[in-house]
Design a protein around this motif. Structure first.
Motif, PDB file in Angstrom:
ATOM      1  N   PHE A 222      85.671 -41.885 -24.416  1.00 10.26           N
ATOM      2  CA  PHE A 222      84.601 -42.237 -24.122  1.00 10.26           C
ATOM      3  C   PHE A 222      84.190 -43.003 -24.947  1.00 10.26           C
ATOM      4  CE2 PHE A 222      86.377 -37.288 -23.901  1.00 10.26           C
ATOM      5  CZ  PHE A 222      85.626 -37.344 -22.751  1.00 10.26           C
ATOM      6  N   ASP A 223      84.010 -43.714 -25.798  1.00  8.01           N
ATOM      7  CA  ASP A 223      83.833 -45.277 -27.259  1.00  8.01           C
ATOM      8  C   ASP A 223      84.830 -46.048 -26.895  1.00  8.01           C
ATOM      9  OD1 ASP A 223      81.917 -44.530 -29.090  1.00  8.01           O
ATOM     10  OD2 ASP A 223      83.690 -46.361 -29.584  1.00  8.01           O
ATOM     11  N   GLU A 224      84.253 -47.525 -26.180  1.00 12.35           N
ATOM     12  CA  GLU A 224      85.428 -48.555 -26.503  1.00 12.35           C
ATOM     13  C   GLU A 224      85.538 -48.852 -27.717  1.00 12.35           C
ATOM     14  OE1 GLU A 224      84.396 -51.529 -24.384  1.00 12.35           O
ATOM     15  OE2 GLU A 224      83.877 -50.306 -22.759  1.00 12.35           O
ATOM     16  N   GLU A 225      84.482 -48.470 -28.770  1.00 12.61           N
ATOM     17  CA  GLU A 225      84.939 -49.469 -30.062  1.00 12.61           C
ATOM     18  C   GLU A 225      85.713 -48.499 -31.080  1.00 12.61           C
ATOM     19  OE1 GLU A 225      81.468 -48.836 -33.208  1.00 12.61           O
ATOM     20  OE2 GLU A 225      83.087 -49.762 -34.765  1.00 12.61           O
ATOM     21  N   LEU A 226      86.152 -46.843 -30.367  1.00  8.82           N
ATOM     22  CA  LEU A 226      87.444 -45.758 -31.522  1.00  8.82           C
ATOM     23  C   LEU A 226      88.493 -46.858 -30.461  1.00  8.82           C
ATOM     24  CD1 LEU A 226      86.221 -42.340 -31.512  1.00  8.82           C
ATOM     25  CD2 LEU A 226      89.190 -43.290 -30.362  1.00  8.82           C
ATOM     26  N   MET A 227      88.827 -46.834 -29.304  1.00  6.50           N
ATOM     27  CA  MET A 227      89.520 -47.091 -28.079  1.00  6.50           C
ATOM     28  C   MET A 227      90.255 -48.608 -29.001  1.00  6.50           C
ATOM     29  SD  MET A 227      90.942 -48.188 -24.511  1.00  6.50           S
ATOM     30  CE  MET A 227      90.847 -46.899 -24.187  1.00  6.50           C
ATOM     31  N   GLU A 228      89.351 -49.593 -29.109  1.00  6.03           N
ATOM     32  CA  GLU A 228      89.452 -51.258 -30.251  1.00  6.03           C
ATOM     33  C   GLU A 228      90.812 -50.572 -31.414  1.00  6.03           C
ATOM     34  OE1 GLU A 228      86.313 -53.625 -29.532  1.00  6.03           O
ATOM     35  OE2 GLU A 228      86.886 -53.951 -28.153  1.00  6.03           O
ATOM     36  N   LEU A 229      89.864 -49.749 -32.184  1.00  2.00           N
ATOM     37  CA  LEU A 229      89.715 -49.528 -33.610  1.00  2.00           C
ATOM     38  C   LEU A 229      91.540 -49.098 -33.590  1.00  2.00           C
ATOM     39  CD1 LEU A 229      86.773 -47.940 -35.022  1.00  2.00           C
ATOM     40  CD2 LEU A 229      87.776 -50.071 -35.623  1.00  2.00           C
ATOM     41  N   MET A 230      91.257 -47.798 -33.021  1.00  2.00           N
ATOM     42  CA  MET A 230      93.136 -47.231 -32.884  1.00  2.00           C
ATOM     43  C   MET A 230      93.855 -48.096 -32.084  1.00  2.00           C
ATOM     44  SD  MET A 230      92.381 -43.641 -30.245  1.00  2.00           S
ATOM     45  CE  MET A 230      94.058 -43.394 -30.820  1.00  2.00           C
ATOM     46  N   MET A 231      93.577 -49.025 -31.336  1.00  2.00           N
ATOM     47  CA  MET A 231      94.802 -50.303 -31.020  1.00  2.00           C
ATOM     48  C   MET A 231      94.631 -51.034 -31.711  1.00  2.00           C
ATOM     49  SD  MET A 231      93.302 -50.929 -26.792  1.00  2.00           S
ATOM     50  CE  MET A 231      94.219 -52.137 -26.848  1.00  2.00           C
ATOM     51  N   GLU A 232      94.247 -51.430 -33.088  1.00  2.00           N
ATOM     52  CA  GLU A 232      94.352 -52.046 -34.205  1.00  2.00           C
ATOM     53  C   GLU A 232      95.200 -51.735 -35.025  1.00  2.00           C
ATOM     54  OE1 GLU A 232      90.728 -53.601 -35.116  1.00  2.00           O
ATOM     55  OE2 GLU A 232      90.298 -54.868 -32.683  1.00  2.00           O
ATOM     56  N   GLU A 233      95.638 -50.077 -35.032  1.00  2.00           N
ATOM     57  CA  GLU A 233      95.915 -49.473 -35.935  1.00  2.00           C
ATOM     58  C   GLU A 233      94.632 -49.408 -37.208  1.00  2.00           C
ATOM     59  OE1 GLU A 233      99.323 -49.369 -36.436  1.00  2.00           O
ATOM     60  OE2 GLU A 233     100.494 -48.821 -34.272  1.00  2.00           O
ATOM     61  N   ALA A 234      93.409 -49.625 -36.875  1.00  2.00           N
ATOM     62  CA  ALA A 234      92.703 -49.574 -37.750  1.00  2.00           C
ATOM     63  C   ALA A 234      92.171 -48.576 -37.885  1.00  2.00           C
ATOM     64  CB  ALA A 234      91.631 -50.528 -38.127  1.00  2.00           C
ATOM     65  N   ASP A 235      91.019 -47.821 -40.332  1.00  2.00           N
ATOM     66  CA  ASP A 235      90.794 -47.118 -40.101  1.00  2.00           C
ATOM     67  C   ASP A 235      89.823 -46.555 -39.277  1.00  2.00           C
ATOM     68  OD1 ASP A 235      92.515 -46.458 -42.335  1.00  2.00           O
ATOM     69  OD2 ASP A 235      90.672 -46.614 -43.518  1.00  2.00           O
ATOM     70  N   ILE A 236      89.208 -45.388 -38.859  1.00  2.00           N
ATOM     71  CA  ILE A 236      88.265 -44.746 -37.726  1.00  2.00           C
ATOM     72  C   ILE A 236      86.837 -44.242 -38.544  1.00  2.00           C
ATOM     73  CG2 ILE A 236      87.256 -43.449 -35.436  1.00  2.00           C
ATOM     74  CD1 ILE A 236      90.285 -44.098 -34.716  1.00  2.00           C
ATOM     75  N   PRO A 237      85.617 -45.004 -38.299  1.00  2.00           N
ATOM     76  CA  PRO A 237      84.854 -44.101 -39.235  1.00  2.00           C
ATOM     77  C   PRO A 237      84.134 -42.483 -38.285  1.00  2.00           C
ATOM     78  CG  PRO A 237      84.369 -46.456 -38.989  1.00  2.00           C
ATOM     79  CD  PRO A 237      85.146 -46.115 -38.294  1.00  2.00           C
ATOM     80  N   VAL A 238      83.819 -41.635 -39.546  1.00  2.00           N
ATOM     81  CA  VAL A 238      83.747 -40.282 -38.234  1.00  2.00           C
ATOM     82  C   VAL A 238      82.315 -40.638 -38.464  1.00  2.00           C
ATOM     83  CG1 VAL A 238      82.440 -38.632 -39.818  1.00  2.00           C
ATOM     84  CG2 VAL A 238      84.205 -39.244 -41.079  1.00  2.00           C
ATOM     85  N   GLU A 239      81.367 -41.837 -38.214  1.00  2.00           N
ATOM     86  CA  GLU A 239      80.198 -41.361 -37.467  1.00  2.00           C
ATOM     87  C   GLU A 239      80.916 -41.681 -35.901  1.00  2.00           C
ATOM     88  OE1 GLU A 239      80.332 -44.705 -40.036  1.00  2.00           O
ATOM     89  OE2 GLU A 239      80.301 -42.369 -41.027  1.00  2.00           O
ATOM     90  N   VAL A 240      81.659 -42.992 -35.630  1.00  2.00           N
ATOM     91  CA  VAL A 240      82.449 -43.670 -34.743  1.00  2.00           C
ATOM     92  C   VAL A 240      83.341 -42.350 -33.955  1.00  2.00           C
ATOM     93  CG1 VAL A 240      84.504 -45.024 -33.314  1.00  2.00           C
ATOM     94  CG2 VAL A 240      83.033 -45.834 -35.071  1.00  2.00           C
ATOM     95  N   ILE A 241      83.473 -41.178 -34.500  1.00  2.00           N
ATOM     96  CA  ILE A 241      84.732 -40.139 -34.235  1.00  2.00           C
ATOM     97  C   ILE A 241      83.788 -39.377 -33.023  1.00  2.00           C
ATOM     98  CG2 ILE A 241      86.314 -37.806 -34.379  1.00  2.00           C
ATOM     99  CD1 ILE A 241      87.283 -40.141 -36.819  1.00  2.00           C
ATOM    100  N   ASN A 242      82.335 -39.042 -34.245  1.00  2.00           N
ATOM    101  CA  ASN A 242      81.597 -38.038 -33.675  1.00  2.00           C
ATOM    102  C   ASN A 242      80.678 -38.761 -32.616  1.00  2.00           C
ATOM    103  OD1 ASN A 242      81.864 -36.171 -35.903  1.00  2.00           O
ATOM    104  ND2 ASN A 242      80.104 -37.129 -36.502  1.00  2.00           N
ATOM    105  N   ARG A 243      80.068 -39.897 -32.095  1.00  2.00           N
ATOM    106  CA  ARG A 243      79.420 -40.604 -31.245  1.00  2.00           C
ATOM    107  C   ARG A 243      80.617 -40.247 -30.063  1.00  2.00           C
ATOM    108  NH1 ARG A 243      78.778 -46.455 -32.461  1.00  2.00           N
ATOM    109  NH2 ARG A 243      81.587 -46.294 -31.736  1.00  2.00           N
ATOM    110  N   ALA A 244      82.309 -40.204 -29.918  1.00  2.00           N
ATOM    111  CA  ALA A 244      82.842 -40.395 -28.964  1.00  2.00           C
ATOM    112  C   ALA A 244      82.737 -38.717 -28.955  1.00  2.00           C
ATOM    113  CB  ALA A 244      84.583 -40.749 -29.115  1.00  2.00           C
ATOM    114  N   VAL A 245      82.651 -37.313 -29.600  1.00  2.00           N
ATOM    115  CA  VAL A 245      82.809 -36.249 -29.378  1.00  2.00           C
ATOM    116  C   VAL A 245      81.823 -35.771 -28.569  1.00  2.00           C
ATOM    117  CG1 VAL A 245      83.386 -34.255 -30.659  1.00  2.00           C
ATOM    118  CG2 VAL A 245      84.351 -35.353 -31.131  1.00  2.00           C
ATOM    119  N   ARG A 246      80.522 -36.894 -28.926  1.00  2.00           N
ATOM    120  CA  ARG A 246      79.455 -35.784 -28.800  1.00  2.00           C
ATOM    121  C   ARG A 246      79.036 -36.686 -27.178  1.00  2.00           C
ATOM    122  NH1 ARG A 246      74.219 -34.385 -30.244  1.00  2.00           N
ATOM    123  NH2 ARG A 246      72.692 -35.481 -29.047  1.00  2.00           N
ATOM    124  N   LYS A 247      79.662 -38.162 -26.743  1.00  2.00           N
ATOM    125  CA  LYS A 247      79.423 -38.547 -25.113  1.00  2.00           C
ATOM    126  C   LYS A 247      79.683 -37.728 -24.608  1.00  2.00           C
ATOM    127  CE  LYS A 247      79.605 -42.856 -22.823  1.00  2.00           C
ATOM    128  NZ  LYS A 247      80.097 -41.624 -21.418  1.00  2.00           N
TER     129      LYS A 247
END
Length: 694
Positions: A222-247
């Motif tokens: 549900f969120d491209e930024e979240l997907m990219e951060l996961m692929m980069e194995e970077a930290d994922i901010p809470v706001e990004v996760i919340n945005r994906a859950v909401r969408k």
């Protein structure tokens, strides 16, 4: 001041009966500072839950009427409708869902997805209502929220994703691990009212990380930024996760799952945060009205206070101060003293008193804006009416109102009770479109119809308590019909010459059964053997004989009457004489035409888990039913059948007990069909006995 629309949530709390939704609502009211003490549904203090304001609700521990309330959580305004769980009160659930933007689906962590959860979910899908799931009662023996999350996928076909994992279950349930913030949340302090954040217990660390990975994987859709951060194995901010859950939630493609025990005050505050973060505000939902000036073309309503007002009356309540009408405002503002127009009745009315409801208490307000749920006082209207600004011609689509499935005859005990009963019936039918009443012309009984035995039982009890109307109940008479099965000729002469002017008329012809239609009259009279002015008299005479058949006194259908011969007398023939002759000819021929009794056959559809398909088949076969077909979809099956109405009384109880309450049925009239000989003989015997005793 009208409220900020983005900070408004209109939510419903739906669940199977006894899943603890009223208990949860009580905690929500408490934690939002709406009430200052928690009362239990069947509490020892005798007060009862705040939202169950009706005496009957407190006694039975069930919610009968949906109640509305308004609370504030942090800086969010939440309108909550607590809905009944029992299938018999389904209209209350339907009404609530029609006007809500989001819902909390409450499930029991022991019982999991139950039959009514399936019904409620179907209703949520029908109105495209986004939802979050709350797995309640995690402190109970046998609690297993993981299994419930799996059932949400298997039985409801929801993309359920756990947002939390439990810290201990059953009696060791202490709190939850928030998989978004990766913190442990404990509920302790006085009565577990305080939320304490702490590190995740070491024994749960590995499980929490594993579940978080599963959660993030599901959310990456549900969120491209979240997907990219996961692929980069970077930290994922809470706001990004919340945005994906909401969408995902708003797109109806995700069902976030939260855990807790409302009774033990655990998990309620995080659930309220979820309502704030993931459920829609009125502007997130597209609402449409129909333009009646433009061939009912759809018009999108804007949740904008600057626009002309459009509101829907979704619930009526007749109280001691007059009729209270609950409205949902879809567009514009409604102000005290302003004028609105009722599209159905085509009448203008002034908004006299505007109130915000808190269960059975109310608070006067001067205005309410788009997206809000409020109530009007003293407005004459019906449930489902649309109110607009004068000059507009828009109608909201109507609510789905299921057909009643059960009926019962009621009789007042005395004259006094009769008046009270009429008053009560008038009020109840206005409030509840699934509760209907009529007087059966044939039996002269008052028949009430509803969604189930409990539904009717509650109304009959309310008649006694609220109106003092004592009534006796009985089984209603089935509306039988009579018909002929073969053709016969008739030839009847009516002759009367005793005193006064004489009467003379002869009619002859043929009586035939008809496949379709109730009655047909054909005249083949030639040469004026019956004068033209008396031919309609023959028709009238035949029709008067149709009202009451000779077998059991019920109406006769499917008869074609043809007259082809006759005779008249210049002085003694009259309209009356030909009517009498036709009536007598009909009766004489009728008994020769092998009459039969017909009974109403209902088209019955039973839905339930496939494991009970055998029981459903059995219950239909025992009732002289004929199975038309059955389909299986996932774990559910639907059985279609035709069953005589006379066999359907009490079926809901039988079906519930044979399917552990997991199946439900609907029925509608299909056709009339001949009753078996043995039953026909019984009916004729009963009719003759009744006539003998008159």
């Amino acid at each position: 001041m009208a409220k900020d629309i983005a900070k408004m949530r209109n939510i419903g709390i739906s669940a199977h009966i006894d899943s603890g939704k009223t208990t949860l609502t009580e905690r929500i009211l408490f934690f939002c500072n709406r009430i200052h003490a928690i009362h239990e549904v069947r509490g020892k203090d005798g007060v009862g839950a705040t939202m169950d304001s009706m005496e009957l609700e407190k006694e039975r521990g069930i919610t009968i009427a949906s109640a509305a309330t308004n609370v504030q959580w942090k800086n969010i305004d939440i309108n909550i409708i607590d809905t009944p769980g029992h299938v018999d009160f389904t209209i209350e659930v339907e009404r609530a869902l029609r006007v809500l933007d989001g819902a909390i689906l409450v499930l029991c962590s022991v019982a999991g997805v139950q039959s009514q959860s399936i019904t409620v979910d179907r209703q949520l899908k029908r109105y495209n209502v986004p939802r979050v799931a709350f797995v309640n009662k995690c402190d109970r023996t046998g609690a297993n929220p993981y299994r419930v999350a799996d059932q949400l996928r298997e039985k409801l076909n929801l993309n359920s994703v756990m947002m939390q994992v439990p810290i201990g279950l059953e009696e060791k349930h202490e709190g939850v691990v928030d998989l978004i913030t990766m913190e442990a949340l404990y509920f302790d302090g006085d009565e577990n009212y305080a939320v304490r954040k702490a590190e995740i217990p070491s024994e749960l660390q590995a499980e929490a990380e594993e579940k978080r990975e599963i959660m993030l994987d599901a959310l990456s859709m549900f969120d491209e930024e979240l997907m990219e951060l996961m692929m980069e194995e970077a930290d994922i901010p809470v706001e990004v996760i919340n945005r994906a859950v909401r969408k995902g939630t708003l797109d109806l493609e995700l069902c976030p799952v939260f855990l807790g025990s409302a009774y033990k005050n655990k998990g309620v505050q995080p659930l309220l945060d979820a309502v704030e973060n993931y459920l829609p505000c009125p502007t997130d939902i597209e609402n449409k009205a129909l333009d009646l000036d433009n061939d009912e073309a759809e018009v999108i309503l804007e949740a904008d206070n600057g626009k002309a007002p459009v509101a829907l009356a979704f619930k009526l309540e007749d109280g001691q101060y007059g009729q209270l009408t609950y409205i949902r405002i879809y567009q514009g503002e409604v102000k005290k003293g302003s004028e609105l127009y009722n599209i159905r009745s085509k009448k203008k009315f002034k908004v006299g008193r505007l109130v915000r409801m808190h269960s059975n208490n109310m608070e006067d307000i001067t205005e309410a804006g788009a997206g809000d749920i409020v109530a009007l006082f003293g407005i004459e209207c019906a449930s489902g009416d649309t109110f607009v600004q004068n000059g507009m011609n828009l109608s909201m689509t109507s609510m789905f109102v299921p057909e009643p499935v059960i009926s019962l005859s009621i009789e007042p005990k005395d004259k006094k009770a009769s008046d009270k009963m009429a008053k009560a019936l008038n009020r109840f039918t206005k409030e509840d479109p699934t509760f209907r009443t009529y007087v059966d012309e044939e039996s002269n009984q008052t028949i009430v119809q509803g969604m189930g035995e409990l539904h009717l039982e509650v109304y009959i009890e309310r008649m006694k308590r609220e109106y003092g109307a004592e009534v006796t109940t009985g089984a209603p008479q089935v509306a039988y019909r009579e018909a002929i099965s073969s053709s016969v000729d008739f030839n009847y002469t009516h002759k009367k010459q005793t005193g006064g002017s004489g009467q003379y008329a002869r009619v002859a012809g043929r009586m035939e059964p008809m496949e379709e239609g109730e009655y047909e009259f054909v005249s083949e009279i030639k040469g004026g053997v019956i004068p033209t002015e008396y031919i309609p008299s023959c028709d009238k005479g035949f029709q008067s004989a149709l009202d009451k058949g000779s077998l059991i006194g019920h109406p006769i259908v499917g008869v074609k009457m043809t007259i082809n011969d006759g005779q008249y007398h210049a002085v003694d023939s009259s309209d009356q004489a030909f009517q009498t002759a036709a009536r007598a000819a009909f009766r004489e021929a009728y008994m020769k035409a092998k009459p039969v009794i017909l009974e109403p056959i209902m088209k019955v559809s039973v839905e339930g888990p496939s494991e009970f398909q055998g029981n459903i088949f059995g219950s239909i076969n025992q009732r002289r039913g004929i199975i038309i077909g059955s389909t299986e979809e996932g774990a559910m099956c639907t059985v279609e059948a035709e069953v005589p109405l006379s066999e359907m009384f009490g079926y809901s109880t039988v079906l519930r007990s044979s399917t552990q309450g997991k199946a439900e049925f609907t029925m509608e009239f299909a056709k009339y069909s001949k009753v078996p000989t043995s039953i026909s003989e019984e009916l004729v015997k009963a009719f003759q006995e009744k006539n003998k005793n008159k």
